[in-house]
Design a protein around this motif. Structure first.
Motif, short mmCIF file in Angstrom:
data_model
loop_
_atom_site.label_atom_id
_atom_site.label_comp_id
_atom_site.label_asym_id
_atom_site.label_seq_id
_atom_site.Cartn_x
_atom_site.Cartn_y
_atom_site.Cartn_z
N ILE A 194 -6.57 -4.42 5.75
CA ILE A 194 -7.78 -3.65 5.40
C ILE A 194 -7.52 -2.16 5.49
CG2 ILE A 194 -10.14 -3.13 6.12
CD1 ILE A 194 -9.91 -5.77 4.69
N LEU A 195 -6.85 -1.73 6.56
CA LEU A 195 -6.54 -0.31 6.74
C LEU A 195 -5.70 0.21 5.58
CD1 LEU A 195 -6.49 2.30 8.41
CD2 LEU A 195 -4.52 1.38 9.65
N CYS A 196 -4.64 -0.53 5.22
CA CYS A 196 -3.78 -0.11 4.11
C CYS A 196 -4.56 -0.08 2.80
CB CYS A 196 -2.58 -1.04 3.99
SG CYS A 196 -1.39 -0.92 5.33
N GLY A 197 -5.48 -1.02 2.63
CA GLY A 197 -6.29 -1.04 1.42
C GLY A 197 -7.17 0.18 1.29
N PHE A 198 -7.79 0.56 2.38
CA PHE A 198 -8.67 1.74 2.33
C PHE A 198 -7.87 3.03 2.16
CE2 PHE A 198 -11.96 -0.91 4.65
CZ PHE A 198 -12.76 -1.04 3.52
N LEU A 199 -6.69 3.09 2.78
CA LEU A 199 -5.84 4.28 2.60
C LEU A 199 -5.37 4.38 1.15
CD1 LEU A 199 -3.66 4.21 5.85
CD2 LEU A 199 -5.51 5.80 5.28
N TRP A 200 -5.00 3.23 0.58
CA TRP A 200 -4.57 3.23 -0.82
C TRP A 200 -5.72 3.64 -1.74
CZ3 TRP A 200 -6.07 0.70 -5.25
CH2 TRP A 200 -5.19 0.81 -6.35
N ALA A 201 -6.93 3.15 -1.43
CA ALA A 201 -8.10 3.52 -2.25
C ALA A 201 -8.37 5.02 -2.18
CB ALA A 201 -9.32 2.73 -1.77
N ARG A 202 -8.20 5.58 -0.97
CA ARG A 202 -8.42 7.03 -0.81
C ARG A 202 -7.41 7.82 -1.63
NH1 ARG A 202 -9.34 11.45 -1.09
NH2 ARG A 202 -10.11 12.96 0.45
N ILE A 203 -6.16 7.36 -1.65
CA ILE A 203 -5.11 8.06 -2.40
C ILE A 203 -5.31 7.89 -3.90
CG2 ILE A 203 -2.63 8.11 -2.88
CD1 ILE A 203 -2.20 7.25 0.05
N SER A 204 -5.65 6.66 -4.33
CA SER A 204 -5.71 6.35 -5.76
C SER A 204 -7.06 6.65 -6.40
CB SER A 204 -5.37 4.87 -5.98
OG SER A 204 -4.08 4.57 -5.47
N TRP A 205 -8.14 6.39 -5.66
CA TRP A 205 -9.48 6.52 -6.24
C TRP A 205 -10.27 7.70 -5.67
CZ3 TRP A 205 -10.58 0.61 -5.39
CH2 TRP A 205 -9.83 -0.12 -6.32
#
Length: 270
Positions: A194-205
């Motif tokens: 979940i943490l990696c998903g939210f970090l990726w979303a912050r970077i990408s979206w």
């Protein structure tokens, strides 16, 4: 059919045979047939692994699709069942793995032609998915143990004689240990995912949350997972309540994959 498709069909055939042999062995209380079921399940997992490797090497998972989610998830579930069977000396874990491995593998094969719309973008995103799969996979086995726990406990509470194949089921303490082990491994994995998903979303979206229902159901699963982990580790929860929470987590995960990903509008590649 090309040679690259052979492992997928062999995997499903072996899981199907393992399911039939498992049912026959349990109902007939035949140790030989149950042993055969375990061997068939292990062989199915070997071809499952080959199927996954060929799919990745062939570029089938260059973007997230329905098949992408189901194939690695079913592989993680099978691996968790094999580990539980070996560590806890509990062959019944493989009897649970075989039908789920067949069902999820068949769904993955059926969705294999579905084009993905969310590209696999970097190691952070891959770690997000791998950790989620691990967290859900081990909890799937815990859910199976939880269902048996509740069934056995109800029979004992109502003083129902344990007759026939029910005599061969694991003791309540052994089933509870499966839940404890799965929680100890699964919660950190799922939290990392979940943490990696939210970090990726912050970077990408550009934001941690987009309002996607998929994100909210994932946070709900994380909250229940955290409750189970805390209550087991801090308060020493055992027995019925952890079994129920394991079933809730697995049911919510299935809802997320089969309902949210296919019926509702989501940004997660469907």
């Amino acid at each position: 059919m090309t040679w690259t498709e052979v492992p997928s069909y062999l995997c499903l055939a072996l899981y199907a045979l393992a399911t039939v042999a498992s049912l026959a062995g349990v109902l007939g209380r035949s140790a030989r047939v149950k042993k055969l079921a375990c061997l068939l399940c292990a062989a199915g997992f070997a071809f499952h692994t080959l199927w996954l490797v060929i799919s990745i090497a062939g570029g089938a998972f260059s973007a997230v699709s329905r098949g992408f989610y189901l194939l690695p998830l079913s592989w993680c579930l099978a691996l968790a069942g094999l580990l539980v069977s070996r560590r806890q000396n509990m062959d019944i874990a493989l009897h649970f793995v075989a039908p789920w491995g067949f069902f999820l593998g068949a769904c993955a094969l059926g969705f294999s032609g579905t084009p993905g719309s969310l590209p696999l973008a970097g190691p952070l995103f891959i770690l997000h998915l791998a950790a989620i799969f691990a967290g859900v996979g081990v909890m799937a086995v815990a859910a199976g143990a939880g269902a048996l726990f509740l069934w056995q406990e109800s029979a004992i509470k109502h003083k129902t004689p344990l007759e026939g194949f029910r005599k061969d089921l694991p003791a309540l303490g052994a089933l509870d240990r499966v839940n404890a082990m799965a929680t100890l491994i699964g919660f950190p994995c799922y939290s990392l995912g979940i943490l990696c998903g939210f970090l990726w979303a912050r970077i990408s979206w550009g934001s941690f949350l987009s309002g996607d229902f998929k994100e909210w159901i994932s946070l709900l699963i994380l909250a229940v997972y955290a409750l189970l982990f805390h209550q087991r580790q801090a308060l020493g929860w055992r027995g019925r309540k952890p079994a129920i929470l394991a079933l809730v987590i697995f049911a919510a995960s299935l809802f997320s994959m089969f309902v949210v990903n296919t019926v509702l509008s989501t940004q997660h590649g469907f």
